[in-house]
Design an enzyme around this catalytic site. Structure first.
Site, short mmCIF file in Angstrom:
data_model
loop_
_atom_site.label_atom_id
_atom_site.label_comp_id
_atom_site.label_asym_id
_atom_site.label_seq_id
_atom_site.Cartn_x
_atom_site.Cartn_y
_atom_site.Cartn_z
N GLU A 1 0.82 -1.22 0.00
CA GLU A 1 0.00 0.00 0.00
C GLU A 1 0.85 1.27 0.00
O GLU A 1 0.97 1.97 1.01
CB GLU A 1 -0.97 -0.02 1.20
CG GLU A 1 -1.92 -1.20 1.17
CD GLU A 1 -2.93 -1.19 2.30
OE1 GLU A 1 -2.85 -0.35 3.20
OE2 GLU A 1 -3.82 -2.06 2.28
N GLU B 1 -5.84 -8.19 0.09
CA GLU B 1 -6.50 -7.90 1.37
C GLU B 1 -7.95 -7.55 1.12
O GLU B 1 -8.26 -6.74 0.24
CB GLU B 1 -5.87 -6.68 2.08
CG GLU B 1 -4.54 -6.92 2.70
CD GLU B 1 -4.01 -5.70 3.46
OE1 GLU B 1 -4.82 -4.86 3.92
OE2 GLU B 1 -2.78 -5.60 3.58
O1 IFM Z 1 -4.58 -3.37 9.01
C1 IFM Z 1 -4.47 -2.78 7.75
C2 IFM Z 1 -3.29 -3.36 7.00
O2 IFM Z 1 -2.10 -3.20 7.71
C3 IFM Z 1 -3.13 -2.69 5.67
N1 IFM Z 1 -4.38 -2.64 4.94
C4 IFM Z 1 -5.56 -2.25 5.62
C5 IFM Z 1 -5.70 -2.99 6.92
C6 IFM Z 1 -6.99 -2.56 7.66
O3 IFM Z 1 -6.95 -1.19 7.96
#
Ligand code: IFM
Length: 438
Positions: A166, A349
Site C-alpha cells: 500500500e 487484502e
Molecule cells: O490493518 C491494515 C493493513 O495493515 C493494511 N491494509 C488495511 C488494513 C486494515 O486497515
C-alpha cells in the site's frame, strides 16, 4: 456464500497479516522502528498501544500456522520486519531474525501452505527514519539491499514476493494526513515519499531479479471515490481523491508517468530529475495485488489541494465506520486489469473490523460472513467478465494491532484476547472453512 467449487481449481484462497501487527517487535533482537517512536508519542495511537507484544506471533507462530492449515487455506500472505532482519536498517544482521523467518517459512511448507512474502509493511527501522526515512532518496537502495539479503535466505521457498504494501499509506497517509508514522503533514515530504517509495519498489524489483529471484508483485490499496452529490464541484472532489488514491501508483507502475492531476499539485515538490526514474519504477512486475475495503464520499472543501473532504455515507458500516460497498471491488479489479494488461491479479487484502466478543467460547461475527460473501461474489463477477484474478486473501487471520487505532478494531477470522493471547476461531473462520474446503 460462494463455494470452493465456484472458483477455478487452481484459484488460491489465503489469509493476510503483517509483521508489526502480530509478531511482537520486542522479541528476538529486533531493532526499533518508527512505529515504536510514533506510538510512544502522546495522541498518535489509541490508548498509546504499540506492537511490542501484539499477538505474540513470534512465539506462537506454530499455533497460528496450524489455524491457517486447519482453516483450509492454501497460502499465507505475511510480511517481514526490516528491523528484525537488520536492526539498524543496514549493516549488522540479526541472525535470530533471519532464523525466525526461516522457521516460519519452513513451517508453512510443512503444512502445505504457500508463503507469499511482503518485504515492507510499514515498520521502517528508526535509524533510517533519523536519516529522513522515505524523504531521503537513499531509502530506495537501502530497501533494495535489505530485500536481496532477506530473499537470498528465504527465496528458494517463497511462492510470491510483494515489495511494499500500500504505497499510498506509506506516502500520503503517513506524510500528508499524518495518521501513520512518521506522522507528518507536509506536502513536500509527501511528494518525495511518493517518488521514493516508487523508486524503492522498482530498485528492489530489479535487484531481486538480478539476484535470481522471481514472481515479484506490487500491492496497492483502493477506495471507491463517490461524489457527495451531482454538482461539478463534488465530481471534481471525487476525481482528485481518485487520482492520488487509486490512479497514481498504477499509472507510475504501468504507464511510467504521474497522472496530470498529480503533477499539477505535486510537481514542484518532487525531487530533481524525477522523470529519469520512471524506467526503474516501471520495471515489469509479475503480478498485481489489490487491497480493497470500502468507498469514500467526497465533497469539496475550502483550502489548498486536494480541496476535498470525506463525508459520511448512507450504507451500513463496519467497526471502522467504513461503508460496505462490494461493487467497489468489482470496479477496482477491472481498473487494475486495465492498467496491468492481463497480468495475474490477487485480492491481497479484504475483510472487515467488527466489535467481536467471545461468548461461551464462541464469536458470532455473522456480519463478517455476509461481508465476505458479498465481496467474493463481486470478485467472481469480475472473473466471469474476464478479469484474471488468481487468488483471494482475507484480512486478517487474527485480530491484531490496527495501527493508530490500536487493538480495539478487530479484523480477524480468529479472535485474540489481548490479555491472555488466547486465540478463538470466530463463526466466520468456521463458515469459510466449510465453504472453501475441497
Ligand atoms: O490493518 C491494515 C493493513 O495493515 C493494511 N491494509 C488495511 C488494513 C486494515 O486497515
Amino acid at each position: 456464500m460462494l463455494q470452493r467449487n465456484d472458483f477455478p481449481e487452481d484459484f488460491v484462497f489465503g489469509v493476510s497479516t503483517a509483521a508489526y501487527q502480530i509478531e511482537g517487535q520486542a522479541f528476538g533482537g529486533s531493532g526499533r522502528t518508527h512505529w515504536d517512536d510514533f506510538a510512544e508519542t502522546p495522541g498518535n495511537v489509541v490508548r498509546a498501544e504499540n506492537g511490542s507484544i501484539a499477538c505474540d506471533h513470534y512465539n506462537r507462530w506454530a499455533e497460528d500456522l496450524d489455524l491457517i492449515r486447519d482453516g483450509g487455506y492454501g497460502a499465507y500472505r505475511f510480511s517481514a520486519s526490516w528491523a528484525r532482519v537488520l536492526p539498524e536498517g543496514r549493516g549488522t544482521l540479526n541472525p535470530e531474525g533471519l532464523d525466525f523467518y526461516d522457521r516460519l517459512v519452513d513451517g508453512m511448507l510443512e503444512r502445505g501452505i504457500k508463503p507469499m512474502l511482503t518485504l515492507y509493511h510499514w515498520e521502517l527501522p528508526s535509524p533510517l527514519a533519523d536519516l529522513g526515512g522515505w524523504r531521503n532518496r537513499d531509502v530506495a537502495s537501502w530497501f533494495a539491499d535489505y530485500s536481496v539479503l532477506l530473499m537470498d535466505r528465504l527465496g528458494d521457498r517463497i511462492w510470491k514476493t510483494a515489495t511494499i504494501n500500500e504505497l499510498w499509506c506509506v506516502s500520503f497517509l503517513s506524510h500528508f494526513f499524518g495518521e501513520h508514522a512518521p506522522g507528518l503533514r507536509d506536502i513536500r515530504a509527501t511528494a518525495r515519499s511518493v517518488h521514493h517509495v516508487l523508486l524503492a519498489h522498482g530498485m528492489a524489483t530489479e535487484a531481486l531479479r538480478a539476484a535470481g529471484h522471481g514472481d515479484i508483485g506490487a500491492v496497492c490499496n483502493f477506495s471507491y471515490a463517490e461524489p457527495a452529490d451531482d454538482s461539478p464541484e463534488a465530481a471534481e472532489a471525487a476525481a482528485t481523491f481518485d487520482a492520488h488514491y487509486n490512479q497514481l501508483f498504477l499509472s507510475a507502475f504501468f504507464r511510467k508517468k504521474y497522472p496530470d492531476r498529480i503533477l499539477s499539485a505535486l510537481e514542484r515538490h518532487l525531487p530533481d530529475r524525477w522523470q529519469d526514474d520512471f524506467d526503474v519504477i516501471g520495471t515489469p512486475v509479475d503480478w498485481l495485488g489489490v487491497n480493497y475495503y470500502t468507498r469514500e464520499i467526497l465533497a469539496p472543501a475550502p483550502g489548498p489541494w486536494p480541496a476535498n473532504k470525506s463525508v459520511p455515507g448512507p450504507l451500513p458500516k463496519t467497526q471502522m465506520g467504513w461503508e460496505i460497498y462490494p461493487e467497489g471491488l468489482h470496479h477496482f479489479l477491472h481498473l487494475a486489469n486495465d492498467y496491468a494488461g492481463g497480468l495475474p491479479l490477487y485480492v491481497t487484502e479484504n475483510g472487515m473490523a467488527n466489535d467481536d466478543t467471545v461468548v461461551n467460547g464462541a464469536v458470532d461475527d455473522s456480519a463478517r460472513i455476509d461481508y465476505l460473501a458479498a465481496h467474493f461474489a463481486a470478485a467472481k463477477r469480475a472473473m466471469d467478465e474476464g478479469v484474471p484474478l488468481e487468488g483471494y486473501f482475507v484480512w486478517s487471520l487474527m485480530d491484531n494491532f490496527e495501527w493508530a487505532l490500536g487493538y480495539e478494531k478487530r479484523f480477524g477470522l480468529v479472535h485474540v484476547d489481548f490479555d491472555t493471547l488466547v486465540r478463538t476461531p470466530k463463526a466466520s473462520y468456521h463458515a469459510l472453512k466449510t465453504a472453501l474446503s475441497r
